[in-house]
Design a protein around this motif. Structure first.
Motif, short mmCIF file in Angstrom:
data_model
loop_
_atom_site.label_atom_id
_atom_site.label_comp_id
_atom_site.label_asym_id
_atom_site.label_seq_id
_atom_site.Cartn_x
_atom_site.Cartn_y
_atom_site.Cartn_z
N ILE A 1 0.83 -1.05 0.02
CA ILE A 1 0.06 0.09 0.15
C ILE A 1 0.73 1.36 -0.12
CG2 ILE A 1 -1.84 1.22 1.29
CD1 ILE A 1 -2.88 -1.41 -0.13
N ASP A 2 1.88 1.33 0.88
CA ASP A 2 2.70 2.49 0.97
C ASP A 2 3.46 2.69 -0.66
OD1 ASP A 2 2.29 2.62 3.58
OD2 ASP A 2 4.23 1.76 4.25
N LEU B 1 2.09 1.70 -3.43
CA LEU B 1 1.17 2.39 -4.28
C LEU B 1 0.82 3.99 -4.20
CD1 LEU B 1 -1.13 -0.62 -4.60
CD2 LEU B 1 0.54 0.06 -6.07
N LYS B 2 0.78 4.36 -2.80
CA LYS B 2 0.50 5.76 -2.30
C LYS B 2 1.58 6.33 -3.02
CE LYS B 2 -2.06 5.09 1.96
NZ LYS B 2 -2.07 5.23 3.40
N GLY B 3 2.68 6.13 -2.78
CA GLY B 3 3.94 6.93 -3.29
C GLY B 3 3.98 6.96 -4.87
N GLN B 4 3.12 6.33 -5.61
CA GLN B 4 3.27 6.59 -6.97
C GLN B 4 1.85 7.03 -7.34
OE1 GLN B 4 5.39 5.20 -9.26
NE2 GLN B 4 6.82 4.92 -7.57
N GLY B 5 1.22 7.64 -6.27
CA GLY B 5 0.14 8.53 -6.72
C GLY B 5 -1.28 7.84 -7.06
N TRP B 6 -1.34 6.44 -6.54
CA TRP B 6 -2.30 5.78 -6.68
C TRP B 6 -3.55 6.09 -5.74
CZ3 TRP B 6 -2.50 0.12 -8.75
CH2 TRP B 6 -1.37 -0.05 -9.78
N ASP B 7 -4.90 6.10 -5.95
CA ASP B 7 -5.86 6.25 -4.99
C ASP B 7 -5.91 4.91 -4.15
OD1 ASP B 7 -6.73 8.51 -6.33
OD2 ASP B 7 -8.13 7.26 -7.68
N VAL B 8 -5.96 5.22 -2.68
CA VAL B 8 -5.93 4.14 -1.96
C VAL B 8 -7.36 4.32 -0.86
CG1 VAL B 8 -4.82 3.15 0.08
CG2 VAL B 8 -3.65 3.87 -1.96
N CYS C 1 -7.21 -0.06 -4.20
CA CYS C 1 -6.19 0.90 -4.68
C CYS C 1 -6.39 1.01 -6.34
CB CYS C 1 -5.04 0.46 -4.61
SG CYS C 1 -4.47 0.13 -2.68
#
Length: 124
Positions: free
Chosen positions: A36-37, A39-46, A56
């Motif tokens: 999850i971290d 994906l968040k760092g890549q600008g994904w919606d979480v 995500c």
């Protein structure tokens, strides 16, 4: 054609990479954090839901990653769900990972997916 006998290859007594012998392989991270971290760092919606599942979506909305511990699928052994859609919106392929797969391994899979943005392989 002439065949010749060669000496058997020598296997070294110590591993070529001794650090690998002391390595602790991924075995037991069952939280969603590493993936999850990433994906968040890549600008994904979480988006977490009220049942502790996490959904995500990639910025282009064509890749879905679900960490779904509170679903019937998880009870059958499918904790992680990944779906990739084609440009037509249909699911092109999907992958699931069970609860025994460490989150760092799932994060590695996702990092590889993100690292190759082209749909074509060089061999095609």
């Amino acid at each position: 054609m002439t065949l010749s006998v060669t000496a058997p290859s020598h296997v070294p007594a110590t591993p070529r990479h001794p650090a690998l012998g002391d390595r602790e392989w991924l075995l037991d991270c069952h939280c969603a954090g590493p993936a999850i971290d990433l994906l968040k760092g890549q600008g994904w919606d979480v988006i977490p839901d009220l049942s502790a599942n996490v959904h995500c979506s990639s910025p282009d909305q064509r890749v879905y990653v679900g960490f779904l511990p509170e679903t019937e699928e998880a009870a059958r052994g499918e904790l992680w769900h990944i779906q990739v859609k084609g440009t037509d919106g249909r699911v092109a392929w999907s992958q699931t990972f069970g609860s025994s797969v460490p989150a760092q391994a799932v994060a590695g899979f996702l990092a590889a997916l993100i690292a190759f943005p082209s749909r074509c392989c060089a061999c095609v």
